[in-house]
Design a protein around this motif. Structure first.
Motif, PDB file in Angstrom:
ATOM      1  N   LEU A  10       0.828  -1.206   0.000  1.00 53.06           N
ATOM      2  CA  LEU A  10       0.000   0.000   0.000  1.00 53.06           C
ATOM      3  C   LEU A  10       0.862   1.255   0.000  1.00 53.06           C
ATOM      4  O   LEU A  10       0.576   2.222  -0.716  1.00 53.06           O
ATOM      5  N   HIS A  11       1.922   1.255   0.799  1.00 51.83           N
ATOM      6  CA  HIS A  11       2.803   2.417   0.842  1.00 51.83           C
ATOM      7  C   HIS A  11       3.540   2.607  -0.482  1.00 51.83           C
ATOM      8  O   HIS A  11       3.764   3.737  -0.914  1.00 51.83           O
ATOM      9  N   GLU A  12       3.910   1.500  -1.127  1.00 56.56           N
ATOM     10  CA  GLU A  12       4.559   1.585  -2.434  1.00 56.56           C
ATOM     11  C   GLU A  12       3.605   2.203  -3.455  1.00 56.56           C
ATOM     12  O   GLU A  12       3.986   3.058  -4.263  1.00 56.56           O
ATOM     13  N   MET A  13       2.348   1.788  -3.399  1.00 58.20           N
ATOM     14  CA  MET A  13       1.327   2.326  -4.289  1.00 58.20           C
ATOM     15  C   MET A  13       1.120   3.824  -4.033  1.00 58.20           C
ATOM     16  O   MET A  13       1.071   4.639  -4.956  1.00 58.20           O
ATOM     17  N   LEU A  14       1.016   4.169  -2.763  1.00 57.65           N
ATOM     18  CA  LEU A  14       0.810   5.571  -2.388  1.00 57.65           C
ATOM     19  C   LEU A  14       1.989   6.421  -2.816  1.00 57.65           C
ATOM     20  O   LEU A  14       1.816   7.525  -3.340  1.00 57.65           O
ATOM     21  N   ARG A  15       3.204   5.905  -2.617  1.00 52.29           N
ATOM     22  CA  ARG A  15       4.402   6.671  -2.948  1.00 52.29           C
ATOM     23  C   ARG A  15       4.454   7.001  -4.445  1.00 52.29           C
ATOM     24  O   ARG A  15       4.906   8.067  -4.831  1.00 52.29           O
ATOM     25  N   GLU A  16       3.967   6.085  -5.273  1.00 48.53           N
ATOM     26  CA  GLU A  16       4.013   6.315  -6.709  1.00 48.53           C
ATOM     27  C   GLU A  16       2.976   7.334  -7.170  1.00 48.53           C
ATOM     28  O   GLU A  16       3.220   8.112  -8.081  1.00 48.53           O
ATOM     29  N   ILE A  17       1.813   7.334  -6.533  1.00 51.27           N
ATOM     30  CA  ILE A  17       0.724   8.220  -6.955  1.00 51.27           C
ATOM     31  C   ILE A  17       0.822   9.588  -6.283  1.00 51.27           C
ATOM     32  O   ILE A  17       0.471  10.615  -6.867  1.00 51.27           O
ATOM     33  N   ASP A  18       1.315   9.613  -5.053  1.00 56.31           N
ATOM     34  CA  ASP A  18       1.347  10.818  -4.221  1.00 56.31           C
ATOM     35  C   ASP A  18       2.512  11.719  -4.628  1.00 56.31           C
ATOM     36  O   ASP A  18       3.569  11.733  -4.015  1.00 56.31           O
ATOM     37  N   THR A  19       2.310  12.522  -5.687  1.00 50.56           N
ATOM     38  CA  THR A  19       3.411  13.307  -6.243  1.00 50.56           C
ATOM     39  C   THR A  19       3.863  14.457  -5.358  1.00 50.56           C
ATOM     40  O   THR A  19       4.996  14.912  -5.467  1.00 50.56           O
ATOM     41  N   ASN A  20       3.002  14.965  -4.490  1.00 53.17           N
ATOM     42  CA  ASN A  20       3.444  16.061  -3.605  1.00 53.17           C
ATOM     43  C   ASN A  20       3.903  15.555  -2.235  1.00 53.17           C
ATOM     44  O   ASN A  20       4.198  16.335  -1.336  1.00 53.17           O
TER      45      ASN A  20
END
Length: 261
Positions: A196-206
């Motif tokens: 989940l954190h890997e997914m978030l890190r990729e999408i969460d550009t800011n």
């Protein structure tokens, strides 16, 4: 690695077998293993009030040393960068989480290493610079404005609906808990916190630890253009399934819904 090395040595020089037997490394208890049990994480939850997932992570990676986690300082971690990058590896897993944890890390290290306020500030500044430049935080923030959103009005409308279905509390953003709930709703109950954190890190550009609407639209635009990783594509598919589920509910007439007056 030790086993492979010893096995290769014995194969290359058979006479060594008379002086040394097979590798015994896998039978030795390493640091943190002596007091470890499969249920040890429960004590972390009870003693420190940790979330179950956090306690399991600490117990898995640190064993019985999880109860004295600041021991990293006593193993020659001399800077805040040492701790977030080379001991906890948090900067590689989640830059935003490393940034948020930095004050606590610096304060804890200051107690062990007797830093004054000036040194604490210096360590904090160096760590932030490390996160911004070497861990890509600044790059991700800067790249946000460079990613065009190439979607039609109808597509934007549809993706906003999907975004709001996941953001059930109307917060204006999708949290990691929203993501976990949605994946579990569609049977992906074994998705790990790290995934989940890997997914978030990729999408969460800011890099603020959440998925905002413009970031979600940028992701869907990337999906449309075919420029997206399997990780982000998995998130996009989950959002699509949420939307399909909502559409099915709308189509079922009241008399067939099994309830209502």
């Amino acid at each position: 690695m030790a086993t492979d090395t010893v096995d290769a040595a014995l194969k290359a020089v058979p006479e060594l077998a008379t002086k040394a037997g097979p590798c015994i490394t896998d039978k030795l208890l390493i640091e943190g293993d002596h007091g470890w049990t499969p249920t040890m994480y429960i004590r972390l939850v009870q003693d420190f009030g940790l979330e179950c997932e956090v306690a399991q992570h600490l117990a898995y990676y640190y064993g019985d040393r999880a109860f004295a986690i600041r021991y990293g300082v006593r193993e020659y971690a001399m800077t805040a960068i040492d701790m977030i990058a080379r001991r906890l590896r948090l900067s590689f897993l989640n830059v935003q989480a490393a940034r948020e944890a930095l004050p606590l890390i610096v304060n804890t290290m200051a107690e062990e290493l007797h830093w004054d306020e000036k040194e604490k500030q210096r360590q904090t500044d160096l760590a932030i610079e490390f996160l911004m430049n070497e861990m890509g935080e600044q790059v991700n923030r800067a790249s946000k404005d460079k990613i065009p959103i190439d979607l039609t009005k109808d597509e934007v409308k549809m993706y906003i609906e999907r975004f709001r279905l996941i953001d059930q509390e109307n917060k204006g953003y999708i949290s990691i808990n929203d993501m976990r709930r949605s994946f579990k709703n569609f049977g992906d109950v074994h998705i790990s916190g790290e995934e989940l954190h890997e997914m978030l890190r990729e999408i969460d550009t800011n890099m603020n630890g959440q998925v905002e609407l413009d970031e979600y639209l940028q992701m869907m635009s990337a999906v449309k253009a075919g420029h997206i990783s399997a990780t982000a594509s998995r998130f996009a598919r989950m959002a699509e399934m949420e939307h399909e589920k909502a559409q099915i509910k709308k189509k079922i007439p009241v008399e067939r819904s099994g309830g209502g007056l």
